[in-house]
Design an enzyme around this catalytic site. Structure first.
Site, PDB file in Angstrom:
ATOM      1  N   CYS A  85       0.936  -1.293   0.075  1.00  0.00           N
ATOM      2  CA  CYS A  85       0.101  -0.016   0.055  1.00  0.00           C
ATOM      3  C   CYS A  85       0.805   1.106   0.042  1.00  0.00           C
ATOM      4  O   CYS A  85       0.690   2.233  -0.924  1.00  0.00           O
ATOM      5  CB  CYS A  85      -1.055   0.008   1.178  1.00  0.00           C
ATOM      6  SG  CYS A  85      -1.996   1.274   1.436  1.00  0.00           S
ATOM      7  N   CYS A 124      -5.916  -3.203   7.371  1.00  0.00           N
ATOM      8  CA  CYS A 124      -7.246  -2.565   7.591  1.00  0.00           C
ATOM      9  C   CYS A 124      -8.281  -3.088   6.765  1.00  0.00           C
ATOM     10  O   CYS A 124      -9.418  -3.012   7.340  1.00  0.00           O
ATOM     11  CB  CYS A 124      -6.887  -1.136   6.654  1.00  0.00           C
ATOM     12  SG  CYS A 124      -6.593  -1.147   4.843  1.00  0.00           S
TER      13      CYS A 124
END
EC number: 2.8.1.13
Length: 383
Positions: A119, A216
């Site tokens: 990410c 997440c």
């Protein structure tokens, strides 16, 4: 006191803060909120940007995750309170393609991926950084706990002052070009308590907000459930076998197991405990063996990002410290380059549970500097 135009400001630019535009990557948490508030108070031209990485938490996200739902609202509230503009960018498709899909496919291939690194590498420090440049920003600031220091040959990446908060393992793939543009205002703080104290000082609504935990988009740390949702049929059952191929039991899907796992195998009644030493997705087999089979000395690494001063393959070997898991301290090793982006890493003290898909991060011996790192692949060799 106003800064002289010829003197560097706190971000290293030879101009006043009011003439320095900073894009702050705001996740909605306390760390990035403090960065934005602190820079705004210092008089910088702050622009807050939050990425919507999934559909406001409705798809895969869980309560307390970043970059969705409530967190976007929290980031917006901080921007309104401190008086700087804030934008939300829809990166949902990009995040799924660049991070989530690879995460699922890696697990199906028997690896143990680290999507937070991807990410940072493929979304936050690539596309978002490009957006910051498009906004004519002088730099982009984040709430990561890591330090950027100027060395003899330019910016260097160093561990955070607080070892308990250090995020160097997740940022090793930051390139020299990106490092030139990035700033990490929290890296020098001694503890997270200082960050929360600053949040309280600025009157931020997120001052007491809990830290996000785990990945997440993985609710409650249940990786297998997410992968089954993304890849239906991924949890096909198979055999648990020993090193000689003898069948000891059955399992409910390779994706439920990781290298080094001992509990939950369902093969009790044995004289000595057994551990997962290998995963074979093609045959849907989980291979188990004694603990000593987990000891690894030689680790193949590729996709190396090098942050050292000399070219990586300019030497036959580098004596460094390496970290192969975020929760483990760096250990002495010898890195032997095979090319500019591949190497064999020899651990001076064998490590247990080394798995393809994990990162191998390189540190300068006896110091805080991060020299880069790469990705572990194939099967690592025993000691």
């Amino acid at each position: 006191m106003a800064l002289d135009r010829t003197s560097p400001n706190s971000l290293g630019f030879a101009k006043p803060p009011r003439d320095t535009r900073v894009v702050v990557a705001m996740s909605g948490g306390v760390d990035s909120s403090v960065v934005a508030a602190m820079l705004a108070e210092e008089g910088y031209d702050v622009v807050g940007v939050t990425l919507q990485l999934y559909d406001h938490g409705a798809a895969l996200a869980k309560k307390g995750a970043c970059c969705a739902g409530q967190d976007i609202h929290d980031a917006r509230r901080v921007a309104e309170a401190m008086g700087f503009p804030h934008y939300v960018l829809d990166y949902e498709n990009m995040f799924r393609e660049a991070v989530i899909d690879e995460f699922a496919d890696a697990y199906l291939a028997g690896a143990t991926p680290v999507p937070c690194i991807r990410c940072n590498e493929r979304v936050k420090f690539k596309d978002l950084l490009g957006t910051a440049r498009d906004l004519d920003a002088d730099c982009m600031a984040t709430g990561h706990y890591i330090q950027r220091k100027m060395g003899a040959q330019g910016p260097e990446l160093h561990c955070a002052a607080d070892a308990n908060r250090d995020q160097s393992y997740f940022l090793f793939s930051t390139t020299p070009e990106q490092l030139d543009f990035l700033r990490f205002p929290l890296g020098h703080l001694a503890s997270k308590a200082e960050t929360r104290a600053l949040a309280a000082k600025y009157g931020l609504s997120v001052a007491d907000k809990p830290d996000s935990q785990d990945i997440c988009f993985v609710p409650n740390g249940d990786y297998a459930a997410v992968i089954e949702k993304l890849r239906p049929g991924a949890a096909d059952p198979g055999e648990i076998v020993d090193l000689e191929g003898n069948v000891l039991g059955t399992h409910r899907g390779v994706i439920h197991y990781t290298i080094g796992q001992r509990r939950g195998l369902g093969i009790g009644g044995l004289d000595d405990p057994l551990y997962v030493v290998k995963l074979d997705p093609e045959t849907r087999r989980v291979i188990v063996g004694p603990k000593e089979e987990l000891a690894t000395r030689l680790v193949p690494v590729r996709e190396i990002n090098w942050l050292g001063d000399a070219h990586f393959d300019a030497r036959d070997e580098w004596h460094v410290n390496v970290r192969i898991r975020s929760t483990r301290p760096p250990k002495p090793a010898v890195v032997r380059p095979l090319s500019a982006t591949e190497a064999e890493v020899e651990l001076l003290d064998p490590e247990e549970g080394v798995s393809p898909g994990q990162a191998c991060v390189l540190y300068a011996p006896g110091g805080s500097r991060i020299l880069g790192g790469g990705w572990i692949w194939r099967g690592a060799a025993r000691s």
